[in-house]
Design a protein around this motif. Structure first.
Motif, PDB file in Angstrom:
ATOM      1  N   PHE A   1       4.956  -0.971   3.340  1.00 38.09           N
ATOM      2  CA  PHE A   1       4.286  -2.113   2.702  1.00 38.09           C
ATOM      3  C   PHE A   1       4.530  -2.041   1.201  1.00 38.09           C
ATOM      4  CE2 PHE A   1       1.466  -0.996   6.361  1.00 38.09           C
ATOM      5  CZ  PHE A   1       1.779  -2.085   7.145  1.00 38.09           C
ATOM      6  N   GLU A   2       4.689  -3.210   0.584  1.00 41.31           N
ATOM      7  CA  GLU A   2       4.915  -3.247  -0.855  1.00 41.31           C
ATOM      8  C   GLU A   2       4.154  -4.425  -1.463  1.00 41.31           C
ATOM      9  OE1 GLU A   2       8.624  -2.798  -3.994  1.00 41.31           O
ATOM     10  OE2 GLU A   2       8.928  -2.521  -1.851  1.00 41.31           O
ATOM     11  N   ASN A   3       3.067  -4.107  -2.178  1.00 38.28           N
ATOM     12  CA  ASN A   3       2.259  -5.104  -2.899  1.00 38.28           C
ATOM     13  C   ASN A   3       1.819  -6.271  -2.012  1.00 38.28           C
ATOM     14  OD1 ASN A   3       2.366  -3.749  -5.407  1.00 38.28           O
ATOM     15  ND2 ASN A   3       4.408  -4.581  -5.789  1.00 38.28           N
TER      16      ASN A   3
ATOM     17  N   THR B   1       0.528  -0.849  -1.112  1.00 36.98           N
ATOM     18  CA  THR B   1       1.880  -0.273  -1.067  1.00 36.98           C
ATOM     19  C   THR B   1       1.784   1.090  -0.393  1.00 36.98           C
ATOM     20  OG1 THR B   1       2.565  -1.411  -3.091  1.00 36.98           O
ATOM     21  CG2 THR B   1       3.868   0.498  -2.430  1.00 36.98           C
TER      22      THR B   1
ATOM     23  N   ASN C   1       9.666   1.841   1.560  1.00 39.60           N
ATOM     24  CA  ASN C   1       8.259   1.449   1.691  1.00 39.60           C
ATOM     25  C   ASN C   1       8.048   0.652   2.973  1.00 39.60           C
ATOM     26  OD1 ASN C   1       7.406   2.618  -0.682  1.00 39.60           O
ATOM     27  ND2 ASN C   1       7.668   0.763  -1.899  1.00 39.60           N
TER      28      ASN C   1
ATOM     29  N   TYR D   1      -2.649   5.738  -0.189  1.00 37.88           N
ATOM     30  CA  TYR D   1      -1.829   4.558  -0.476  1.00 37.88           C
ATOM     31  C   TYR D   1      -2.174   4.070  -1.874  1.00 37.88           C
ATOM     32  CZ  TYR D   1      -6.267   2.353   0.789  1.00 37.88           C
ATOM     33  OH  TYR D   1      -7.597   2.014   0.848  1.00 37.88           O
ATOM     34  N   SER D   2      -1.350   3.180  -2.399  1.00 35.67           N
ATOM     35  CA  SER D   2      -1.701   2.536  -3.661  1.00 35.67           C
ATOM     36  C   SER D   2      -2.143   1.106  -3.356  1.00 35.67           C
ATOM     37  CB  SER D   2      -0.520   2.544  -4.631  1.00 35.67           C
ATOM     38  OG  SER D   2       0.571   1.820  -4.108  1.00 35.67           O
TER      39      SER D   2
ATOM     40  N   ASN E   1      -2.723  -5.720  -3.081  1.00 36.16           N
ATOM     41  CA  ASN E   1      -1.560  -4.973  -3.613  1.00 36.16           C
ATOM     42  C   ASN E   1      -1.315  -3.657  -2.868  1.00 36.16           C
ATOM     43  OD1 ASN E   1      -1.118  -6.934  -5.611  1.00 36.16           O
ATOM     44  ND2 ASN E   1      -2.574  -5.951  -6.997  1.00 36.16           N
TER      45      ASN E   1
END
Length: 492
Positions: free
Chosen positions: A21-23, A10, A19, A57-58, A8
């Motif tokens: 990258f997203e998930n 992001t 974004n 990042y997440s 995941n």
């Protein structure tokens, strides 16, 4: 063997509204020789920097190995090469270093010369050798082929073929094919991993694209047919419903129960067709998301009044007392596509500068046609800054055409609002090429135009040249590109 797990993920740069990258989630085996591909600006270098922990990042990146990034930043190029190596990695045996250098055909004496005196190719090889001295590390190799000549590319490719445990970012098709066993691709909407080399990945991608296009066409026809059928059924239902309030021949009242039942049945059928249409539209919406657009480009070159544009006879070029090339002889005729080849330092860029009118010291005979207009693309992009609108105005080119070409080279409209200095290396190179394609010239001169440029864009540029056959003098180390488009090769 161990795994790098990305879950995941992001990420967007601070202050950016889109974004990168997203998930996204995937796994990498640390034994793989992994090629990393994707259009310019999709985030290849950014992902490597995320692995290195340079940004917040997440999501989650879990790994039981350390990461090492290439190219290393050498702060002091005046010190001896051996000291540069020791600054990067002090924990190695000297014989191990000599073994790696030997594989890369680098002599031991370069270790005791100032690093800055080494050629670009020698510097690249030394730093790669240093990289592979690192034990228990997963290596992140970012575009090692830039500024390497063809011979050096083949050598480095064979070197990497004998190694494992790395991610390799490169846009050179032949280079990738020789030394990788998996491909990590950043697509429009996802990231995916496939086993095989670049040609295997490309073949699978084209097969998937053809399937999705065929499915898309089939569903498009189904949706049209279902839409027309649903409309007819709905019209019939409305017409039948209206007869409930009329009279039959002979003055008899209609059977409202029967007619109502018939209308309801038709309406139910219409609703069923509508549901099937919506399902088909939903299925269709899943398609084509990762199909890369690679629209054809155009170049409108001026015709020169003579068949011969320029000629060199026994030309030697000097920088001070140093002779960089000698005895060069070739001509540039209308419609020729000339590849200027040779080792780094053999004088290719110097000859280009002479041709473009720079003040270069030379002996021999050099003739250039009067009023010959040349469009030049340099290796260097470091000077690029400001907006695209300002850049177009500065170079007196049509802004609409300029931006249209960049759109075809996979620029998102959001990029048009950003400062050019914030672009990736490949995007900056595309700015130079798009400007050159807008310029009205008799001769296009391109010095390593494909550095940093993604594979699909390289193929677009190839197709452009083959279709429009411009007069072109170029330096390029991508062997497949050269083999496909050159009509004449000048070897220095």
């Amino acid at each position: 063997m161990s795994l790098i797990n990305v879950t995941n993920l992001t990420f967007a740069y601070e202050g950016s509204y889109d974004n990168i990258f997203e998930n996204v989630s995937f796994q990498i085996d640390t034994d793989w020789k992994l090629g990393f591909t994707g259009r310019n600006g999709r985030g290849k270098t950014t992902f490597l920097r995320l692995l290195l922990g340079e940004f917040e990042y997440s999501g989650k990146i879990a790994a039981s190995v350390d990461f090492e990034y290439f190219p290393y930043r050498v702060k002091d190029k005046d010190i001896n090469t051996i000291d540069v190596i020791n600054d990067i990695n002090y924990d190695y045996e000297y014989w191990e270093l000599l073994r790696e250098l030997s594989l890369l055909k680098v002599s031991e004496d370069v270790l005791y010369r100032p690093f800055g005196t080494l050629s670009n190719g020698e510097q690249t090889k030394v730093l790669l050798a240093t990289l592979f001295l690192k034990e228990n590390s997963f290596l992140l190799i970012d575009e090692p082929t830039n500024h390497l000549d063809r011979q050096a590319r083949r050598l480095v490719s064979e070197y990497l073929k004998s190694k494992r445990g790395f991610i390799l970012v490169s846009h050179d098709r032949a280079f990738l094919d020789n030394c990788i066993d998996h491909v990590l691709s950043i697509n429009k909407t996802n990231i995916e991993i496939q086993k095989g080399n670049f040609s295997d990945w490309r073949e699978n991608k084209e097969r998937q694209d053809r399937f999705e296009l065929a499915e898309n066409e089939k569903l498009r026809k189904d949706i049209k047919r279902l839409s027309e059928s649903a409309r007819r059924t709905s019209d019939w239902s409305d017409a039948v419903e209206k007869t409930k309030n009329g009279t039959r021949n002979g003055g008899l009242r209609p059977d409202k129960g029967y007619i109502g039942h018939k209308a309801a049945k038709m309406m139910k059928r219409s609703k069923s067709l509508e549901n099937r249409q919506e399902a088909a539209i939903e299925e269709k919406s899943k398609l084509l998301k990762n199909i890369e657009s690679a629209e054809s480009l155009k170049i409108s070159q001026l015709n020169y009044h003579k068949s011969l544009l320029a000629e060199l006879e026994d030309v030697s070029i000097f920088y001070g007392e140093k002779k960089v090339c000698e005895g060069v002889a070739f001509s540039i005729g209308q419609g020729e596509r000339i590849a200027l080849q040779g080792r780094n330092g053999s004088g290719k860029s110097s000859l280009i500068k002479l041709l473009c009118g720079e003040d270069i010291a030379y002996t021999g005979t050099f003739r250039k046609g009067s009023q010959l207009k040349i469009s030049y693309v340099s290796q260097d992009t470091s000077h690029l800054q400001g907006s695209l609108t300002e850049y177009a105005r500065e170079h007196e080119i049509d802004e609409s055409l300029f931006k249209a070409i960049l759109r075809k080279l996979d620029f998102a409209r959001v990029q048009f609002e950003k400062d050019i200095s914030s672009y990736s290396g490949g995007q900056k190179k595309k700015v130079l090429i798009a400007r050159s394609l807008c310029e009205r010239a008799h001769l296009h001169v391109w010095d390593e135009p494909l550095n940093f440029i993604d594979v699909l864009s390289r193929m677009q540029i190839e197709e452009l040249i083959l279709e429009h056959s411009p007069t072109l003098l170029f330096v390029e180390h991508d062997s497949e590109f050269c083999d496909n488009i050159a009509t004449k090769i000048v070897e220095l």
